[in-house]
Design an enzyme around this catalytic site. Sequence first.
Site, PDB file in Angstrom:
ATOM      1  N   SER A 179       0.818  -1.208   0.000  1.00 14.72           N
ATOM      2  CA  SER A 179       0.000   0.000   0.000  1.00 14.72           C
ATOM      3  C   SER A 179       0.851   1.258   0.000  1.00 14.72           C
ATOM      4  O   SER A 179       2.030   1.248   0.376  1.00 14.72           O
ATOM      5  CB  SER A 179      -0.906   0.015   1.226  1.00 14.72           C
ATOM      6  OG  SER A 179      -0.121   0.264   2.388  1.00 14.72           O
TER       7      SER A 179
ATOM      8  N   GLY B 120       4.191   1.801   2.203  1.00 13.16           N
ATOM      9  CA  GLY B 120       5.378   2.070   1.396  1.00 13.16           C
ATOM     10  C   GLY B 120       6.020   3.399   1.743  1.00 13.16           C
ATOM     11  O   GLY B 120       7.246   3.504   1.898  1.00 13.16           O
TER      12      GLY B 120
ATOM     13  N   GLU C 114       6.937  -0.214  -4.256  1.00 15.43           N
ATOM     14  CA  GLU C 114       5.947  -0.160  -5.342  1.00 15.43           C
ATOM     15  C   GLU C 114       4.619  -0.101  -4.618  1.00 15.43           C
ATOM     16  O   GLU C 114       4.300  -0.996  -3.845  1.00 15.43           O
ATOM     17  CB  GLU C 114       6.120  -1.406  -6.217  1.00 15.43           C
ATOM     18  CG  GLU C 114       5.333  -1.335  -7.510  1.00 15.43           C
ATOM     19  CD  GLU C 114       3.994  -2.019  -7.393  1.00 15.43           C
ATOM     20  OE1 GLU C 114       3.038  -1.368  -6.922  1.00 15.43           O
ATOM     21  OE2 GLU C 114       3.908  -3.189  -7.769  1.00 15.43           O
TER      22      GLU C 114
ATOM     23  N   CYS D  30      -1.519  -4.915  -8.871  1.00 13.56           N
ATOM     24  CA  CYS D  30      -0.944  -3.567  -8.907  1.00 13.56           C
ATOM     25  C   CYS D  30      -1.325  -2.868 -10.203  1.00 13.56           C
ATOM     26  O   CYS D  30      -1.376  -1.652 -10.270  1.00 13.56           O
ATOM     27  CB  CYS D  30       0.584  -3.625  -8.857  1.00 13.56           C
ATOM     28  SG  CYS D  30       1.206  -4.727  -7.601  1.00 13.56           S
TER      29      CYS D  30
END
Lengths: 539, 539
Positions: B257, B261, B280, B317
């Site tokens: 998330s 992150g 990421e 993602c």
Amino acid sequence: MGRKSFGMPLGYHGLMQLTGHSFLAGRRSLTVTDPFQAIAPATNTPLAPHFYSATLDELNQAVEAAEAAFPTYAKTSGATRAKLLRAIAAGLEAVSAELVERAHLETALPMARLQGEVGRTANQLRLFAEVVEEGSWVNARIDTALPERKPLPRPDLRSMLFPLGPVVVFGASNFPLAFSVAGGDTASALAAGNPVIVKAHAAHPGTSELVGGIVTEAVAACGLPAGVFSLLFDAGLEIGTALVQHPAVQAVAFTGSHKAGRSLMNLAAARPKPIPCFTEMSSTNPVFVLAGVLAEKPEVLATALHGSFTLGAGQFCTKPGMVFVPEGPGASEFGTKLRELARSSAAFTMLTPGIAGAYRSELTRRATLPAVTATQAAATDACAAAAILFETSSEDLAADPTLAEEHFGPSLLVVSCATRTAALESARRLEGHLTATILGTEEDLAAHAELLAILEQKVGRLIFNGYPTGVEVSHAMVHGGPYPSTSDRRFTSVGTQAIFRFVGPRCYQNFPGGMLPAELQDSNPLGILRMMDGVVGRA
Amino acid sequence: MGRKSFGMPLGYHGLMQLTGHSFLAGRRSLTVTDPFQAIAPATNTPLAPHFYSATLDELNQAVEAAEAAFPTYAKTSGATRAKLLRAIAAGLEAVSAELVERAHLETALPMARLQGEVGRTANQLRLFAEVVEEGSWVNARIDTALPERKPLPRPDLRSMLFPLGPVVVFGASNFPLAFSVAGGDTASALAAGNPVIVKAHAAHPGTSELVGGIVTEAVAACGLPAGVFSLLFDAGLEIGTALVQHPAVQAVAFTGSHKAGRSLMNLAAARPKPIPCFTEMSSTNPVFVLAGVLAEKPEVLATALHGSFTLGAGQFCTKPGMVFVPEGPGASEFGTKLRELARSSAAFTMLTPGIAGAYRSELTRRATLPAVTATQAAATDACAAAAILFETSSEDLAADPTLAEEHFGPSLLVVSCATRTAALESARRLEGHLTATILGTEEDLAAHAELLAILEQKVGRLIFNGYPTGVEVSHAMVHGGPYPSTSDRRFTSVGTQAIFRFVGPRCYQNFPGGMLPAELQDSNPLGILRMMDGVVGRA
């Protein structure tokens, strides 16, 4: 203030006449703010003319112009960027005499050194021109479609490196040309396709203005958007801070002190959208003398080391500031010779009163430590600095690690190591540095594999039987290293690989050839090296 | 606790029996802490066995073992690392059935998808094996000495990429294999020569333990130091936080998330010595439908888009979360078909109760906004999620940018654009994403160069007439993009270029050939591609 501060268009006539005003995307600021002046370190007196710090409004104009120029400039060919870089190089050489004269006044660096720096700066620009003209640096990769693959077909995938956007470059005090307005950071950022906004170093604003004029003219002469380049003056920190925080700025490059560099790193990391911030900060560049060579030629080593740590008044990022010497044959002669040379060194004029003051204050602190013996040359006035040698033992250094920190100026810490273990332990305790040097016979080196293995983890460049000062601008050079020498050891700020700080990959999936950049088209119209399905070639 | 918690040596017998204990450099922890369990999302019930969070003492053991293993592992050949990567791949395939079974219980992802993920993970390991075995990836550069050069000779300079040291990898919830214990981050970090410490994702600890056992066995079977790999469990945040802060850790890789992150980025940047931290994080992967193709085949587009945004319950993602549709021919049919498909979608089981809860709560918030029309399928219990379609206009989206944020799960925001200008403005307002997709005829695309130019600055991968889900693991793939999609758009976390996150250049100046790595020796014993005085070849 708004657009009104965009004033006077440039021309070669106006170029060499210093005005003290920032360059805002092809035009001069006409805004008059609190003035500041450069100080001539040789005389400690202010130099004409007055310079005017840019306003935040002007900063916004410069960054917005850079942002507006980016889409056009990013799509220029390597040939076009090469033309720009060569035009800047030619411009520098054309006014070399004036540049050297002004830089000499502002920095007290010797004329010959500055003449060399003009050449280095021009060559650096031309080297990047060659790289982008040749074109293979973009790391083009093509994975061809596999429509029949099971369980799923593979699409056509093509990627290469692209510029990031407006880059902020900070001028460096110790390289008024090679690391400043048109120095390596600017050259690599422009080569990559990024507009550049330079924050001029306040210690050499006249040199900066001269170079800024050359770059501005070159941008115009190449028919590029004026926003590709701006140069902002500031006597303080406001403009630099605001530049790093500006939402349109995409990357930062800085060379200077640890304190300033870390502060910029923190600003960049704390942005709502963090950006890459490459700072080259502090390095003591340890030297290890091995027993064999020390016994063979202690005085030769001492003389060469003295030459390196006092070169440019010790004001190089790569000055060897610390030498580890084993007890035993030659150690005494080595020390005696170094002391003699230190004592008899001529006084140096340092770059600024601030740098000279910081040098002296740390010098005074160290010289009074009980674990340190100091041998010093004489020095007199404001910007003058005496060479100094500090001597201590590896145990005392371990007890006071502040001695291992960078001391900017012509000083050297000589660390006596009673045993090989003591030298290895000293190596293990090292922070990150730009370079480490081993002086030894080949037999010495072969017998010190463990030392080499330790140093490999501490630095970006390892030197055998040479000196770290003199940083070649070439393809293989690495001017980087673990923190605190730089902010990110995955990059270098000198050499052609410096371009990789300012680019990132982008991939096109299933795009028609006509919509792809030339580098990724089937016919390889630029004839660059590419990776096709994992195999590198020019097909 | 100390060394006592290093217990039981491993063996294949013990491997497939879940114990709930961390792997500490080749051995199992025997420490019993507060237990936690995986939850089966399909039934919302806990799964045996109990897992035990690693202690800080164990974390220190794992990191210290990694640090101790690093000098040895960093110097292994590409062939040795390839052997390790292939041993892990073979290990995964050997227990594929057990892996898929456990991962299915822990994630509710379909068996077929998980079977495919085993294959993807094994192939990914083998692709990195090929890269390091071939060896040219190290970017070896040699600038030969020019002893006669004036004014100064050029020294011999040789540089290449080297590993950084212990890398911390965080397992990802949505790829229990391909982005977790032996996923792309671990594969690329190991390929580069870095020891890896994995923080297992608490949602699939059993899968993690199985894979951790395979990696541990492979490290031992290849005769490598056990510190090359550790796997730590933790139900909370303590271990992850402490790993990122540990002074011996040199880099971090994370997929998850935005909140988590960014928090890791901040931790890494605030260390006394900051380290690279590739995260990421979040991406809505905008899709732009162009007028020509919309008029041609609106229902085909709607069907394909529905397939993509609901694939894997929208837990990718690269899920396309937002589609911009021009008003005009086909728009109505496109909308009708999407609504029909959304309404009739089967219920999905999401990865965890937490993810399902967050999905539903954002769904509820959006569905009640006056500017949004929602069409939803039915869903019932704890981890179940219904597909949902939100519809709004580009003006309303501009007024409420939260709608453009990632909504993890099977939802799609359809944005109606009244004019081409409205679509361009929507594109300009986009944050950074991993991908952007253009659906159109070739004429459409050619007529939308401005849109393409905007999107190029927003994402790491551009797709034409395809869908962003399905991320090929190949040489040209870029799974990266501007913040907030990742922490650093200069890198990718998928594809062979992912290795560049975990390496940095080091230069050797004037070193005798025998002390150089094979890649930099005159005779080029590995036969790799190198740059010699600026020219690339295998000479």
